[in-house]
Write an enzyme that holds these catalytic residues in place. Structure first.
Site, PDB file in Angstrom:
ATOM      1  N   GLU A 196     -11.419   4.071  -0.934  1.00  0.00           N
ATOM      2  CA  GLU A 196     -11.832   4.386   0.437  1.00  0.00           C
ATOM      3  C   GLU A 196     -12.682   5.651   0.505  1.00  0.00           C
ATOM      4  O   GLU A 196     -12.371   6.670  -0.087  1.00  0.00           O
ATOM      5  CB  GLU A 196     -10.611   4.531   1.370  1.00  0.00           C
ATOM      6  N   ASP A 238       0.838  -1.204   0.000  1.00  0.00           N
ATOM      7  CA  ASP A 238       0.000   0.000   0.000  1.00  0.00           C
ATOM      8  C   ASP A 238       0.867   1.245   0.000  1.00  0.00           C
ATOM      9  O   ASP A 238       0.459   2.305   0.493  1.00  0.00           O
ATOM     10  CB  ASP A 238      -0.934  -0.007   1.223  1.00  0.00           C
ATOM     11  N   ASP A 259      -3.217  -3.085  -2.417  1.00  0.00           N
ATOM     12  CA  ASP A 259      -4.279  -2.073  -2.449  1.00  0.00           C
ATOM     13  C   ASP A 259      -4.158  -1.250  -3.738  1.00  0.00           C
ATOM     14  O   ASP A 259      -3.091  -1.164  -4.344  1.00  0.00           O
ATOM     15  CB  ASP A 259      -4.154  -1.146  -1.235  1.00  0.00           C
ATOM     16  N   ASN A 260      -5.271  -0.647  -4.165  1.00  0.00           N
ATOM     17  CA  ASN A 260      -5.279   0.362  -5.236  1.00  0.00           C
ATOM     18  C   ASN A 260      -4.894  -0.138  -6.620  1.00  0.00           C
ATOM     19  O   ASN A 260      -4.337   0.623  -7.416  1.00  0.00           O
ATOM     20  CB  ASN A 260      -4.352   1.545  -4.884  1.00  0.00           C
ATOM     21  N   LYS A 301       2.805   3.489  -5.747  1.00  0.00           N
ATOM     22  CA  LYS A 301       2.265   2.476  -6.662  1.00  0.00           C
ATOM     23  C   LYS A 301       3.287   1.993  -7.676  1.00  0.00           C
ATOM     24  O   LYS A 301       3.215   0.872  -8.149  1.00  0.00           O
ATOM     25  CB  LYS A 301       0.998   3.018  -7.348  1.00  0.00           C
TER      26      LYS A 301
HETATM   27  O1  LIG Z   1      -0.769   7.152  -3.278  1.00  0.00           O
HETATM   28  C1  LIG Z   1      -1.289   6.366  -2.481  1.00  0.00           C
HETATM   29  N1  LIG Z   1      -0.569   5.703  -1.601  1.00  0.00           N
HETATM   30  C2  LIG Z   1       0.859   5.943  -1.521  1.00  0.00           C
HETATM   31  C3  LIG Z   1       1.271   5.675  -0.114  1.00  0.00           C
HETATM   32  C4  LIG Z   1       2.454   6.056   0.308  1.00  0.00           C
HETATM   33  C5  LIG Z   1       2.835   5.822   1.711  1.00  0.00           C
HETATM   34  O2  LIG Z   1       3.821   4.789   1.740  1.00  0.00           O
HETATM   35  C6  LIG Z   1       4.993   5.320   2.350  1.00  0.00           C
HETATM   36  N2  LIG Z   1       6.131   4.579   1.855  1.00  0.00           N
HETATM   37  C7  LIG Z   1       6.836   4.782   0.727  1.00  0.00           C
HETATM   38  N3  LIG Z   1       7.814   3.826   0.650  1.00  0.00           N
HETATM   39  C8  LIG Z   1       7.682   3.062   1.734  1.00  0.00           C
HETATM   40  C9  LIG Z   1       8.552   1.897   2.058  1.00  0.00           C
HETATM   41  F1  LIG Z   1       7.850   0.767   1.964  1.00  0.00           F
HETATM   42  F2  LIG Z   1       9.567   1.866   1.223  1.00  0.00           F
HETATM   43  F3  LIG Z   1       9.012   2.010   3.287  1.00  0.00           F
HETATM   44  C10 LIG Z   1       6.666   3.501   2.503  1.00  0.00           C
HETATM   45  C11 LIG Z   1       4.963   6.802   2.028  1.00  0.00           C
HETATM   46  O3  LIG Z   1       5.836   7.515   2.865  1.00  0.00           O
HETATM   47  C12 LIG Z   1       3.493   7.070   2.312  1.00  0.00           C
HETATM   48  O4  LIG Z   1       3.226   7.109   3.682  1.00  0.00           O
HETATM   49  C13 LIG Z   1      -2.756   6.189  -2.452  1.00  0.00           C
HETATM   50  C14 LIG Z   1      -3.523   7.115  -3.164  1.00  0.00           C
HETATM   51  C15 LIG Z   1      -4.889   6.997  -3.157  1.00  0.00           C
HETATM   52  N4  LIG Z   1      -5.640   7.955  -3.905  1.00  0.00           N
HETATM   53  O5  LIG Z   1      -6.888   7.854  -3.974  1.00  0.00           O
HETATM   54  O6  LIG Z   1      -5.013   8.888  -4.500  1.00  0.00           O
HETATM   55  C16 LIG Z   1      -5.542   5.982  -2.460  1.00  0.00           C
HETATM   56  C17 LIG Z   1      -4.775   5.054  -1.758  1.00  0.00           C
HETATM   57  O7  LIG Z   1      -5.358   4.022  -1.061  1.00  0.00           O
HETATM   58  C18 LIG Z   1      -3.386   5.145  -1.752  1.00  0.00           C
HETATM   59  O8  LIG Z   1      -2.673   4.181  -1.083  1.00  0.00           O
HETATM   60 MG   LIG Z   2      -3.955   2.532  -0.540  1.00  0.00          MG
END
Ligand SMILES: O=C(NC/C=C/[C@H]1O[C@@H](n2cnc(C(F)(F)F)c2)[C@H](O)[C@@H]1O)c1cc([N+](=O)[O-])cc(O)c1O
Ligand SMILES: [Mg+2]
Length: 214
Positions: free
Chosen positions: A199, A141, A169-170, A144
């Site tokens: 969501e 999650d 997810d997504n 992407k």
């Molecule tokens: O962009 C979306 N999610 C991106 C989510 C990103 C999250 O994952 C973390 N991360 C990055 N790398 C790592 C790791 F693993 F390397 F540590 C962790 C980022 O700092 C952030 O908190 C999203 C967007 C929508 N939307 O409707 O736009 C809906 C959703 O459910 C979504 O998840």
């Molecule tokens: Mg998500």
């Protein structure tokens, strides 16, 4: 100075949710996101699918990529048996700081290890540094465009065994087209799409469950 959305979400949890009660924390965050401010938690509808996959997998070792505010971390951890462990990776230190407080408020901190950093750096360290053999379940999650490279990296690092489950997810919105093509066409995975909604909205989205075949 202005507060951030994650700070306001944490404030709602500390004001309205019952300490030590994971369901109460989940309910509070969903209410906050429906009534106050949308946030990118997996949410209640897709969350029920997540719950069913977790309970049917009955995992001992879980990896979550993308903690954000800890909503799915709490959802998963609350369903784990006593000795099971959840490692959750978060890149953004501000989000990690909020998530730690949400996780502790819910009382699931003993089952959760939140690690800050980039997946590309941390996944290769899972065995040596975090004492992981293989993951029974991985919840993707995070960014992407990282789903596919990180899945290949987990394969290369021997972190998946026959029967390991990837739940993403997504896969529709925002979408993960290269990942979806890979797990649906690779002979090494058996994939299944769970149709749902983005969501807190009526927009189509869904979770892809992929079993690693070894
Ligand atoms: O962009 C979306 N999610 C991106 C989510 C990103 C999250 O994952 C973390 N991360 C990055 N790398 C790592 C790791 F693993 F390397 F540590 C962790 C980022 O700092 C952030 O908190 C999203 C967007 C929508 N939307 O409707 O736009 C809906 C959703 O459910 C979504 O998840
Ligand atoms: Mg998500």
């Amino acid at each position: 100075t202005q507060s951030t959305r994650p700070q306001r979400l944490l404030g709602a949890v500390q004001k309205k949710a019952t300490r030590g009660n994971p369901r109460s924390v989940i309910q509070t965050i969903d209410q906050f996101c429906r009534q106050r401010e949308w946030a990118m938690n997996v949410g209640d509808e897709k969350g029920c699918i997540l719950d069913s996959v977790v309970t049917e997998t009955n995992p001992t070792t879980v990896l979550e990529l993308g903690t954000y505010c800890g909503y799915s971390t709490v959802r998963i951890a609350s369903l784990l048996p006593p000795q099971a462990r959840l490692i959750t990776l978060e890149f953004n230190p501000d989000f990690a700081r909020i998530a730690r407080q949400v996780i502790t408020w819910a009382g699931v901190q003993d089952k959760v290890e939140l690690v800050e950093g980039a997946s590309g750096d941390l996944i290769p360290k899972m065995k040596a540094q975090f004492g992981v053999n293989t993951f029974d379940l991985v919840f993707l999650d995070h960014w992407k465009d990282r789903y596919l490279p990180d899945t290949k990296l987990m394969e290369e690092c021997g972190l998946l065994k026959k029967g390991s489950i990837l739940l993403a997810d997504n896969v529709i919105c925002p979408g993960t087209p290269d990942y979806l093509e890979y797990v649906r066409n690779s002979p090494r995975y058996q994939s299944q799409y769970f149709k749902s909604h983005l969501e807190y909205t009526k927009v189509e989205d869904g979770l892809e469950k992929s079993v690693f075949l070894g």
